[in-house]
Design a protein around this motif. Sequence first.
Motif, short mmCIF file in Angstrom:
data_model
loop_
_atom_site.label_atom_id
_atom_site.label_comp_id
_atom_site.label_asym_id
_atom_site.label_seq_id
_atom_site.Cartn_x
_atom_site.Cartn_y
_atom_site.Cartn_z
N ALA A 110 -7.59 5.78 2.23
CA ALA A 110 -7.31 5.21 0.74
C ALA A 110 -8.61 4.99 -0.35
O ALA A 110 -9.67 5.01 -0.01
N ARG A 111 -8.62 4.66 -1.88
CA ARG A 111 -9.51 4.88 -3.06
C ARG A 111 -9.54 3.89 -2.28
O ARG A 111 -9.22 2.76 -2.55
N ALA A 112 -10.67 3.65 -2.78
CA ALA A 112 -12.13 2.21 -3.36
C ALA A 112 -11.43 1.62 -4.60
O ALA A 112 -10.61 2.06 -5.60
N GLY A 113 -10.93 0.47 -4.49
CA GLY A 113 -10.06 -0.36 -4.98
C GLY A 113 -8.60 0.19 -5.24
O GLY A 113 -8.19 -0.69 -6.35
N SER A 114 -8.31 1.52 -4.80
CA SER A 114 -6.63 1.05 -5.19
C SER A 114 -6.11 0.05 -5.12
O SER A 114 -6.27 0.09 -3.41
N ARG A 115 -5.82 -0.25 -5.13
CA ARG A 115 -4.67 -1.61 -4.70
C ARG A 115 -3.06 -1.63 -5.95
O ARG A 115 -3.19 -1.13 -7.01
N SER A 133 0.85 -1.30 -0.23
CA SER A 133 -0.13 -0.39 0.14
C SER A 133 1.13 1.26 0.20
O SER A 133 1.77 0.88 0.90
#
Length: 82
Positions: A38-43, A16
């Motif tokens: 964290a932004r949704a879906g940020s991986r 991350s």
Amino acid sequence: RGGGLVCNIGSGREASPAVLGQLLAEHLGRPEVAPAPARAGSRFAVDPTRARIHLGWAPWTPLAEGVQEACRWVSSQPVAGS
């Protein structure tokens, strides 16, 4: 050897931005930076499969060690304009 093929060079393991920021802060002697939510879906992960297949390359340095070595190298470089 890749013949123009684009290959990712990385471990294939997710890290991350918060973990990377913490490692950088530790090795640069900076205070810990509070990460943004964290932004949704940020991986984030880099898949080295193509590099393994086409170049015979495999990762060998753990993230923390790589960050430490990169920080050491950057710190050893002359400052521009001095």
